[in-house]
Design a protein around this motif. Structure first.
Motif, PDB file in Angstrom:
ATOM      1  N   LYS A   1       0.753  -1.017  -0.107  1.00 53.64           N
ATOM      2  CA  LYS A   1       0.041  -0.082   0.052  1.00 53.64           C
ATOM      3  C   LYS A   1       0.813   1.240  -0.075  1.00 53.64           C
ATOM      4  N   PRO A   2       0.695   2.302  -0.626  1.00 50.34           N
ATOM      5  CA  PRO A   2      -0.713   2.399  -1.509  1.00 50.34           C
ATOM      6  C   PRO A   2      -0.629   1.709  -2.811  1.00 50.34           C
ATOM      7  N   ALA A   3       0.447   1.509  -3.397  1.00 48.00           N
ATOM      8  CA  ALA A   3       0.771   1.234  -4.758  1.00 48.00           C
ATOM      9  C   ALA A   3       0.101  -0.183  -5.315  1.00 48.00           C
ATOM     10  N   GLY A   4      -0.567  -0.820  -4.420  1.00 45.19           N
ATOM     11  CA  GLY A   4      -1.023  -2.245  -4.971  1.00 45.19           C
ATOM     12  C   GLY A   4      -0.340  -3.501  -4.487  1.00 45.19           C
ATOM     13  N   GLN A   5       0.198  -4.128  -5.282  1.00 45.34           N
ATOM     14  CA  GLN A   5       0.746  -5.568  -5.025  1.00 45.34           C
ATOM     15  C   GLN A   5       2.045  -5.754  -5.844  1.00 45.34           C
TER      16      GLN A   5
ATOM     17  N   ALA B   1       5.510   8.321  -2.627  1.00 50.13           N
ATOM     18  CA  ALA B   1       5.505   9.735  -2.219  1.00 50.13           C
ATOM     19  C   ALA B   1       4.721  10.545  -3.287  1.00 50.13           C
ATOM     20  N   ALA B   2       4.916  10.364  -4.452  1.00 47.74           N
ATOM     21  CA  ALA B   2       4.491  11.130  -5.712  1.00 47.74           C
ATOM     22  C   ALA B   2       3.106  10.763  -5.953  1.00 47.74           C
ATOM     23  N   ILE B   3       2.708   9.612  -5.285  1.00 48.84           N
ATOM     24  CA  ILE B   3       1.224   9.514  -5.835  1.00 48.84           C
ATOM     25  C   ILE B   3       0.183  10.570  -5.538  1.00 48.84           C
ATOM     26  N   LYS B   4      -0.680  10.912  -6.274  1.00 44.67           N
ATOM     27  CA  LYS B   4      -1.584  12.110  -5.998  1.00 44.67           C
ATOM     28  C   LYS B   4      -2.575  11.422  -5.301  1.00 44.67           C
ATOM     29  N   PRO B   5      -3.331  12.213  -4.194  1.00 41.41           N
ATOM     30  CA  PRO B   5      -4.552  11.629  -3.621  1.00 41.41           C
ATOM     31  C   PRO B   5      -5.660  11.389  -4.498  1.00 41.41           C
ATOM     32  N   MET B   6      -6.649  10.447  -4.108  1.00 43.84           N
ATOM     33  CA  MET B   6      -7.889  10.262  -4.937  1.00 43.84           C
ATOM     34  C   MET B   6      -8.700  11.569  -5.487  1.00 43.84           C
TER      35      MET B   6
ATOM     36  N   ARG C   1       4.808  -3.146 -14.547  1.00 42.54           N
ATOM     37  CA  ARG C   1       5.937  -2.564 -14.150  1.00 42.54           C
ATOM     38  C   ARG C   1       6.077  -1.882 -12.924  1.00 42.54           C
ATOM     39  N   ARG C   2       4.689  -2.412 -12.139  1.00 44.04           N
ATOM     40  CA  ARG C   2       4.741  -1.599 -10.678  1.00 44.04           C
ATOM     41  C   ARG C   2       4.413  -0.246 -10.905  1.00 44.04           C
ATOM     42  N   GLN C   3       3.943   0.366 -11.802  1.00 40.53           N
ATOM     43  CA  GLN C   3       3.707   1.740 -11.716  1.00 40.53           C
ATOM     44  C   GLN C   3       2.424   2.181 -11.461  1.00 40.53           C
ATOM     45  N   PRO C   4       2.013   3.079 -10.703  1.00 39.76           N
ATOM     46  CA  PRO C   4       0.778   3.247  -9.940  1.00 39.76           C
ATOM     47  C   PRO C   4      -0.073   4.073 -11.148  1.00 39.76           C
ATOM     48  N   HIS C   5      -1.483   3.662 -11.152  1.00 42.75           N
ATOM     49  CA  HIS C   5      -2.318   4.206 -11.826  1.00 42.75           C
ATOM     50  C   HIS C   5      -3.763   4.142 -11.084  1.00 42.75           C
ATOM     51  N   TYR C   6      -4.663   5.134 -11.595  1.00 40.22           N
ATOM     52  CA  TYR C   6      -6.111   5.002 -10.928  1.00 40.22           C
ATOM     53  C   TYR C   6      -6.666   4.361 -12.205  1.00 40.22           C
TER      54      TYR C   6
ATOM     55  N   LEU D   1     -11.670   5.112 -17.563  1.00 42.21           N
ATOM     56  CA  LEU D   1     -10.344   6.010 -17.785  1.00 42.21           C
ATOM     57  C   LEU D   1      -9.304   5.107 -16.906  1.00 42.21           C
ATOM     58  N   GLU D   2      -7.986   5.361 -17.457  1.00 43.62           N
ATOM     59  CA  GLU D   2      -6.917   4.814 -16.626  1.00 43.62           C
ATOM     60  C   GLU D   2      -5.775   5.995 -16.483  1.00 43.62           C
ATOM     61  N   VAL D   3      -5.714   6.544 -15.583  1.00 42.76           N
ATOM     62  CA  VAL D   3      -4.973   8.096 -15.236  1.00 42.76           C
ATOM     63  C   VAL D   3      -3.734   7.567 -14.403  1.00 42.76           C
ATOM     64  N   ASP D   4      -2.678   8.142 -15.005  1.00 44.44           N
ATOM     65  CA  ASP D   4      -1.308   8.161 -14.212  1.00 44.44           C
ATOM     66  C   ASP D   4      -1.653   8.639 -12.783  1.00 44.44           C
ATOM     67  N   ALA D   5      -1.168   7.843 -11.751  1.00 46.90           N
ATOM     68  CA  ALA D   5      -1.167   8.151 -10.197  1.00 46.90           C
ATOM     69  C   ALA D   5      -0.319   9.322  -9.871  1.00 46.90           C
ATOM     70  N   VAL D   6       0.897   9.586 -10.771  1.00 40.14           N
ATOM     71  CA  VAL D   6       1.758  10.407 -10.248  1.00 40.14           C
ATOM     72  C   VAL D   6       1.383  12.091 -11.065  1.00 40.14           C
ATOM     73  N   THR D   7       1.078  11.585 -12.494  1.00 39.27           N
ATOM     74  CA  THR D   7       1.102  13.203 -12.959  1.00 39.27           C
ATOM     75  C   THR D   7      -0.484  13.343 -13.394  1.00 39.27           C
ATOM     76  N   LEU D   8      -1.342  12.325 -13.110  1.00 40.52           N
ATOM     77  CA  LEU D   8      -2.952  12.559 -13.524  1.00 40.52           C
ATOM     78  C   LEU D   8      -2.976  12.916 -14.779  1.00 40.52           C
ATOM     79  N   GLN D   9      -2.059  12.367 -15.572  1.00 41.20           N
ATOM     80  CA  GLN D   9      -2.383  12.247 -17.172  1.00 41.20           C
ATOM     81  C   GLN D   9      -3.394  11.131 -17.410  1.00 41.20           C
ATOM     82  N   VAL D  10      -4.346  11.396 -18.180  1.00 40.63           N
ATOM     83  CA  VAL D  10      -5.241  10.241 -18.938  1.00 40.63           C
ATOM     84  C   VAL D  10      -4.423   9.321 -19.916  1.00 40.63           C
ATOM     85  N   LEU D  11      -4.200   8.097 -19.426  1.00 45.42           N
ATOM     86  CA  LEU D  11      -3.379   7.233 -20.425  1.00 45.42           C
ATOM     87  C   LEU D  11      -4.377   6.487 -21.090  1.00 45.42           C
ATOM     88  N   ARG D  12      -5.714   6.020 -20.945  1.00 45.92           N
ATOM     89  CA  ARG D  12      -6.490   5.035 -21.673  1.00 45.92           C
ATOM     90  C   ARG D  12      -7.912   5.643 -21.318  1.00 45.92           C
ATOM     91  N   GLN D  13      -8.902   5.521 -22.396  1.00 46.04           N
ATOM     92  CA  GLN D  13     -10.024   5.774 -22.129  1.00 46.04           C
ATOM     93  C   GLN D  13     -11.167   4.869 -23.051  1.00 46.04           C
TER      94      GLN D  13
END
Length: 250
Positions: free
Chosen positions: A158-162, A185-190, A215-220, A234-246
């Motif tokens: 936590k909070p990155a998953g498994q 630490a760089a993960i943006k809150p929900m 690759r164990r990179q966090p996303h929402y 939507l799949e959103v980068d949890a660090v930059t909040l960039q929308v990766l896929r929709q």
């Protein structure tokens, strides 16, 4: 690993394999379709043995009935068939066959290592949790493409998953350690994620989940119910909040 058959009598198994060879890739899930296409091309250009002939030969060698066939890749990417069958005495056999030659490269008798007992597993888990500072959430006994006995272990992070790793059954040593930890630490809150989506993406929130990719990179992962009844995923980068896929589902 791709499964081609499951708990079928030998004749039905061979028939299904023949059908798979003639079925368009769109009829199967993407991963299996790609494996089928690769196998089909290999058979057509003479690089691979037809699976139905491999099954027939293994059935003859072991005087048994094939109940399951899966595909695996060796260390160099070579295609192999993991074939399970039951002989006339009711004994179960498991063999690994080279798809190019049809030769048996390993069999269950070559794999003497068995799962460990609860006390030994408790020691393994305790050592892993102390080493990685995470809680073990799942342990499963497996054999890799070379027939080596391993445990596939999942640890919560936590909070990155498994994170996942492979552990040697005999020693409890980690065979393939996980990659470096995801940047927590760089993960943006929900709440920041949801604010960033408004007003670009409207709709009603059905689900929001923090996950990690291979690759164990966090996303929402976000699911929004649209006014027309469709679901926007939507799949959103949890660090930059960039929308990766929709994607929109009916």
């Amino acid at each position: 690993m791709q499964r081609w058959t499951s708990l079928l009598p030998c004749a039905a198994c061979a028939a299904l394999v023949l059908a798979l060879a003639c079925t368009p890739a769109l009829a199967a899930p993407p991963g299996m379709a790609a494996e089928q296409d690769a196998a089909r091309r290999g058979v057509l250009n003479g690089q691979l043995k037809p699976l139905n002939s491999v099954i027939a030969e293994i059935s003859r060698q072991y005087n048994g009935r094939v109940i399951d066939v899966e595909t695996e890749r060796g260390r160099k990417g070579e295609l192999r068939y993991e074939i399970k069958l039951i002989d006339a005495q009711g004994r179960k056999h498991e063999v690994l066959v080279d798809a190019a030659t049809g030769a048996v490269v390993a069999q269950e008798s070559d794999w003497p290592t068995q799962p460990v007992g609860p006390a030994q597993m408790a020691r393994y888990i305790k050592r892993l949790e102390q080493r990685f500072g995470a809680r073990v959430s799942e342990v499963e006994f497996e054999r890799d493409a070379q027939g080596q006995a391993v445990y596939e272990v999942k640890l919560s992070e936590k909070p990155a998953g498994q994170m996942k790793l492979l552990m040697d059954v005999s020693t409890g040593e980690v065979i393939h350690p996980p990659q470096g930890a995801a940047p927590k630490a760089a993960i943006k809150p929900m709440w920041a994620l949801l604010e960033s989506l408004n007003p670009r993406f409207g709709g009603l929130v059905m689900e929001v989940e923090l996950e990690t990719d291979h690759r164990r990179q966090p996303h929402y992962s976000v699911e929004l119910l649209q006014p027309n009844g469709h679901k926007l995923e939507l799949e959103v980068d949890a660090v930059t909040l960039q929308v990766l896929r929709q994607k929109v589902d009916d």
